[in-house]
Design an enzyme around this catalytic site. Structure first.
Site, mmCIF file in Angstrom:
data_model
loop_
_atom_site.group_PDB
_atom_site.id
_atom_site.type_symbol
_atom_site.label_atom_id
_atom_site.label_comp_id
_atom_site.label_asym_id
_atom_site.label_seq_id
_atom_site.Cartn_x
_atom_site.Cartn_y
_atom_site.Cartn_z
ATOM 1 N N SER A 178 -10.770 6.303 28.767
ATOM 2 C CA SER A 178 -10.967 5.011 28.111
ATOM 3 C C SER A 178 -9.658 4.530 27.505
ATOM 4 O O SER A 178 -8.768 5.347 27.181
ATOM 5 C CB SER A 178 -12.017 5.149 26.997
ATOM 6 O OG SER A 178 -12.017 4.044 26.127
ATOM 7 N N TYR A 191 -15.750 9.479 19.849
ATOM 8 C CA TYR A 191 -15.638 9.033 21.238
ATOM 9 C C TYR A 191 -14.175 8.977 21.676
ATOM 10 O O TYR A 191 -13.809 9.501 22.739
ATOM 11 C CB TYR A 191 -16.289 7.661 21.378
ATOM 12 C CG TYR A 191 -16.155 7.010 22.729
ATOM 13 C CD1 TYR A 191 -17.012 7.340 23.767
ATOM 14 C CD2 TYR A 191 -15.188 6.037 22.965
ATOM 15 C CE1 TYR A 191 -16.911 6.731 25.012
ATOM 16 C CE2 TYR A 191 -15.072 5.420 24.196
ATOM 17 C CZ TYR A 191 -15.933 5.764 25.221
ATOM 18 O OH TYR A 191 -15.822 5.146 26.450
#
Length: 287
Positions: A178, A191
């Site tokens: 990401s 995350y």
């Protein structure tokens, strides 16, 4: 000491992740934008999180390019059935396998079922993940922290371990990280940490497997419109402005990300390993 069953329990009942694409409005764009050219002809790909979002778009594009697909997903049976139909409409075989990739035994079973039913395994796409927003580091409780790591990095490790004996020379692994691994995210502390771990895992695994002729690369999307976001992945109050802070001023669509996975999975990227592509609307380069 925390009981292992507590660590393994998915958080889908808490945040309703990963969410139903069939209920999402507006619908994400998953359809491939061009005709196939047999870049994956005769290949078999196992794609985690393939029921919806980026995973569905990757499955659709891989199928158009000639691959048979194992659709691994958590619990969204309606979405997985739809993805299976999409693959079959492209003239390819598809199987749907439900379970939690945070469970090592499930990963082993999923790979075995793929090889038993589709005959081989050439491409592993580690795409599945979960995220839970929190404004303060003190709000990230132990169960959430363990669960996020269990899915996002442990699950990727488990699936790769299970797949490795079946991957020969010319095989490819593509991991989904990401933009938050590079930029950080103040509301996605756990995350972002797992996505940074995925970058490290990708680079290390690439060097570990390169002598065996197996390439390992990654894709680091920016804000992409998928069921994950309205199903607990983003605070509800932030959804109207989701992705508008990118240089392009909008979130991306799954079919804008899938070609990065295809490139890294096929022979077009035969001289690339340990690399990460960034379909993120310019976010990383502008930071």
């Amino acid at each position: 000491m925390q009981d292992e069953s507590d660590v393994m329990e998915p958080m889908v009942h808490q945040d309703q992740e990963p969410g139903h694409e069939s209920r999402l409005e507006p619908k994400p764009d998953w359809e491939p934008r061009y005709k196939g050219s047999d870049r994956l002809k005769g290949k078999v790909a196992l794609i985690t999180g393939a029921d919806s979002g980026i995973g569905r778009a990757v499955a659709a594009l891989f199928a158009r390019e000639g691959a048979d697909i194992a659709i691994v997903y958590l619990c969204e049976h309606d979405d997985a059935h739809k993805t299976k139909q999409i693959v079959e409409q492209e003239g390819r075989r598809a199987i749907a396998i439900a379970g939690d990739i945070g469970d090592k035994k499930f990963c082993e079973q999923a790979v075995k079922q793929t090889v038993d039913q589709l005959g081989r395994l050439d491409i592993l796409v580690n795409n599945a993940g979960e995220q839970h927003p929190d404004k303060k580091v003190t709000e990230v409780d132990e169960h959430q922290l363990r669960r996020t790591f269990q899915t996002n990095i442990f699950g990727m490790f488990f699936m790769t371990q299970a797949a490795r004996p079946h991957l020969g020379k010319g095989a490819a692994i593509v991991n989904c990280t990401s933009e938050t691994a590079y930029k950080g995210s103040p509301d996605l502390l756990d995350y972002s940490s797992t996505k940074g771990a995925i970058v490290g895992f990708t680079r290390a695994l690439a060097k570990n497997l390169v002598k065996d002729g197996i390439r390992v690369n990654g894709v680091a999307p920016g804000p992409i419109w998928t069921p994950l976001n309205p199903s607990g992945g983003q605070p509800k109050e932030d959804l109207p402005k989701f992705g508008k802070d990118t240089p392009m001023g909008r979130p991306g669509q799954p079919n804008e990300v899938a070609p990065s996975f295809l490139f890294l999975a096929c022979d077009d990227a035969s001289y690339m390993t340990g690399q990460v592509l960034h379909p993120d609307g310019g976010s990383t380069t502008s930071s």
